[in-house]
Design an enzyme around this catalytic site. Structure first.
Site, short mmCIF file in Angstrom:
data_model
loop_
_atom_site.label_atom_id
_atom_site.label_comp_id
_atom_site.label_asym_id
_atom_site.label_seq_id
_atom_site.Cartn_x
_atom_site.Cartn_y
_atom_site.Cartn_z
N ARG A 96 -9.50 -13.74 7.98
CA ARG A 96 -7.98 -14.17 7.10
C ARG A 96 -8.43 -15.47 6.51
O ARG A 96 -7.81 -15.91 5.48
CB ARG A 96 -6.83 -14.46 8.40
CG ARG A 96 -6.42 -13.14 8.94
CD ARG A 96 -5.21 -13.28 9.64
NE ARG A 96 -4.83 -12.50 10.59
CZ ARG A 96 -4.09 -11.37 10.29
NH1 ARG A 96 -3.77 -10.90 9.16
NH2 ARG A 96 -3.75 -10.28 11.29
N ASP A 108 0.77 -0.99 -0.06
CA ASP A 108 -0.03 0.02 0.01
C ASP A 108 0.71 1.13 0.08
O ASP A 108 1.38 1.58 -1.09
CB ASP A 108 -1.02 -0.15 1.12
CG ASP A 108 -2.05 0.94 1.19
OD1 ASP A 108 -2.01 1.57 0.20
OD2 ASP A 108 -2.62 1.33 2.36
P1 5GP Z 1 1.99 -0.68 3.65
O1 5GP Z 1 3.04 -0.49 4.84
O2 5GP Z 1 2.67 -0.98 2.18
O3 5GP Z 1 1.33 0.70 3.78
O4 5GP Z 1 0.97 -1.54 3.67
C1 5GP Z 1 1.11 -2.88 3.93
C2 5GP Z 1 0.47 -3.38 5.13
O5 5GP Z 1 -0.47 -3.09 5.37
C3 5GP Z 1 0.09 -4.76 4.65
O6 5GP Z 1 0.97 -5.75 5.06
C4 5GP Z 1 -1.19 -5.07 5.34
O7 5GP Z 1 -1.12 -5.73 6.49
C5 5GP Z 1 -1.81 -3.83 5.64
N1 5GP Z 1 -2.81 -3.43 4.56
C6 5GP Z 1 -2.70 -2.61 3.52
N2 5GP Z 1 -3.82 -2.54 2.88
C7 5GP Z 1 -4.56 -3.33 3.38
C8 5GP Z 1 -6.09 -3.81 3.00
O8 5GP Z 1 -6.78 -3.14 2.14
N3 5GP Z 1 -6.66 -4.77 3.81
C9 5GP Z 1 -5.72 -5.03 4.83
N4 5GP Z 1 -6.61 -6.35 5.45
N5 5GP Z 1 -4.58 -4.86 5.17
C10 5GP Z 1 -3.97 -3.95 4.45
#
Ligand code: 5GP
Ligand code: MG
Length: 185
Positions: free
Chosen positions: A170, A108
């Site tokens: 999950r 994300d």
């Molecule tokens: P980042 O650090 O790239 O912003 O986000 C990565 C982490 O955020 C992922 O490993 C996940 O745990 C959580 N995450 C990001 N987007 C989502 C989403 O749409 N749904 C869920 N359940 N977790 C998300």
């Protein structure tokens, strides 16, 4: 649990096909002469989200891999936006000199991989690649890109196939979007 699903974004069968393709790519990239000498590969799932994905992925990689675990949290409890990345635990003592593939459920903001990748590199890994099942399309502002990406998805909060909301969902076999009532207080 089924009543909470608004729509199925990616059905389990489609995930299974893509996971096999990703495994084939990882296998190809970690087989000599693509990697020097004996390919000593370590897969590191970023728990808990990458649990289901990694379980399927590793069984389609016909290399003598090892597995090391690490647990990272950025969406604690009922949050649907990142609250900042914290490494809760890691068992990365043996990654020195090995080709590491970090596996996460979704990219994300990129904060998770941007935090974890340098940490693994600093421990003396021979190489560090990153693999995510999902990448949010708006992840252009992401701090880091992934080497292997399963699916690009719209900027929506998704659950299933390892991804949770408030630690639930999950075990859904599909990637789904939840109904709004689930998030209502
Ligand atoms: P980042 O650090 O790239 O912003 O986000 C990565 C982490 O955020 C992922 O490993 C996940 O745990 C959580 N995450 C990001 N987007 C989502 C989403 O749409 N749904 C869920 N359940 N977790 C998300
Ligand atoms: Mg995660």
């Amino acid at each position: 649990m089924r009543d909470d699903i608004h729509r199925i974004l990616i059905p389990g069968e489609m995930i299974a096909d893509r996971v096999r393709q990703l495994a084939a790519e990882i296998t190809r990239d970690h087989t000599p002469p693509r990697v020097s000498g004996e390919a000593e590969v370590t897969i590191v799932p970023i728990l808990t989200g990458a649990l289901v994905f990694t379980a399927d992925l590793i069984r389609a990689i016909p290399l003598p891999i090892k597995i090391n675990l690490m647990t990272v949290s950025s969406y604690p409890g009922q949050s649907v936006r990142s609250q900042g990345v914290s490494v809760l635990s890691e068992q990365l003592r043996d990654v020195k000199g090995r080709h590491v593939v970090l596996v996460d459920d979704i990219l994300d903001s990129g904060q998770t991989l941007a935090t974890v990748k340098p940490l693994v590199a600093k421990l003396g890994a021979a190489s560090v690649k990153t693999c995510v099942l999902l990448k949010k399309q708006l992840a252009t502002k992401a701090a880091i890109d992934a080497d292997y990406v399963g699916f690009e998805i719209p900027d929506e909060f998704v659950v299933g196939y390892g991804l949770d909301f408030n630690s639930v969902y999950r075990n859904l076999p599909d990637i789904v979007v939840l109904k709004p009532h689930v998030f209502a207080p």
